[in-house]
Design a protein around this motif. Structure first.
Motif, mmCIF file in Angstrom:
data_model
loop_
_atom_site.group_PDB
_atom_site.id
_atom_site.type_symbol
_atom_site.label_atom_id
_atom_site.label_comp_id
_atom_site.label_asym_id
_atom_site.label_seq_id
_atom_site.Cartn_x
_atom_site.Cartn_y
_atom_site.Cartn_z
ATOM 1 N N GLY A 35 1.087 -1.100 0.051
ATOM 2 C CA GLY A 35 -0.040 0.056 -0.159
ATOM 3 C C GLY A 35 0.683 1.328 -0.074
ATOM 4 N N TRP A 36 0.162 2.312 -0.276
ATOM 5 C CA TRP A 36 0.790 3.645 0.056
ATOM 6 C C TRP A 36 0.019 4.401 1.118
ATOM 7 C CZ3 TRP A 36 4.989 5.245 -2.527
ATOM 8 C CH2 TRP A 36 5.663 4.249 -3.607
ATOM 9 N N VAL A 47 -3.935 5.963 4.851
ATOM 10 C CA VAL A 47 -3.333 5.092 3.974
ATOM 11 C C VAL A 47 -4.286 5.266 2.733
ATOM 12 C CG1 VAL A 47 -3.538 2.884 3.042
ATOM 13 C CG2 VAL A 47 -2.892 3.123 5.295
ATOM 14 N N ALA A 49 -3.965 4.124 -0.739
ATOM 15 C CA ALA A 49 -4.245 2.764 -1.773
ATOM 16 C C ALA A 49 -3.568 1.512 -1.247
ATOM 17 C CB ALA A 49 -3.517 3.377 -3.013
ATOM 18 N N THR A 50 -4.437 0.434 -1.396
ATOM 19 C CA THR A 50 -3.921 -0.824 -1.152
ATOM 20 C C THR A 50 -3.765 -1.935 -2.457
ATOM 21 O OG1 THR A 50 -5.923 -1.666 -0.058
ATOM 22 C CG2 THR A 50 -4.001 -0.739 1.346
ATOM 23 N N THR A 57 -7.566 -3.942 -5.638
ATOM 24 C CA THR A 57 -7.205 -2.674 -5.091
ATOM 25 C C THR A 57 -8.321 -2.034 -4.265
ATOM 26 O OG1 THR A 57 -7.866 -1.501 -7.167
ATOM 27 C CG2 THR A 57 -5.647 -2.213 -7.164
ATOM 28 N N TYR A 59 -9.012 2.091 -2.620
ATOM 29 C CA TYR A 59 -8.523 3.514 -2.521
ATOM 30 C C TYR A 59 -9.465 4.301 -1.583
ATOM 31 C CZ TYR A 59 -6.494 2.373 -7.163
ATOM 32 O OH TYR A 59 -5.742 1.781 -7.983
ATOM 33 N N ILE A 69 -3.022 2.164 -8.120
ATOM 34 C CA ILE A 69 -1.872 1.432 -7.618
ATOM 35 C C ILE A 69 -1.824 0.302 -8.446
ATOM 36 C CG2 ILE A 69 -3.232 0.391 -5.844
ATOM 37 C CD1 ILE A 69 -1.241 0.164 -3.773
ATOM 38 N N ILE A 98 2.114 -4.312 4.039
ATOM 39 C CA ILE A 98 0.989 -4.130 5.231
ATOM 40 C C ILE A 98 1.069 -5.328 6.156
ATOM 41 C CG2 ILE A 98 -1.548 -4.433 5.576
ATOM 42 C CD1 ILE A 98 -1.954 -3.030 2.669
#
Length: 112
Positions: A35-36, A47, A49-50, A57, A59, A69, A98
């Motif tokens: 993630g980001w 968080v 995006a994963t 995904t 968001y 992502i 994660i």
């Protein structure tokens, strides 16, 4: 021990685009969700995006439709394509495996 290294941050005008990359060391990348997240001074890390091991995904509402992502398991790399950037996207962006670890972060600054 897994290490994550982010690249691709910088300064961009509102409406512009950036692509962040995160390379993971080790052999467990392909079986972990990635993630980001982003953080601004005085605020909790969010968080945005994963992506699961199989590519599913999710968001945050704040970036949905603008950020994408993706991952390349052959390169142990996860990407965040950011389009139509806004000044309120300005933050330090962190890559995360994660439940395992976070990277050191890369600064993204969006000017108006």
């Amino acid at each position: 021990q897994v290490q994550l290294v982010e690249t691709g941050g910088g300064l961009v005008q509102a409406g512009g685009s950036l692509r962040l990359s995160c390379v993971a060391s080790g052999s467990i990348f392909r079986i972990n969700a990635m993630g980001w997240g982003r953080q601004t001074p005085g605020k909790q890390r969010e968080v945005v995006a994963t992506i699961g091991p199989s590519g599913s995904t999710n968001y945050a509402d704040s970036v949905k439709g603008r950020f994408t992502i993706s991952r390349d398991n052959a390169k142990n790399t996860v990407y965040l394509q950011m389009n139509n950037l806004r000044p309120d996207d300005t933050a330090v962006y962190y890559c995360t495996m994660i439940g395992v670890t976070w990277g050191q972060g890369t600064q993204v600054t969006v000017s108006s």
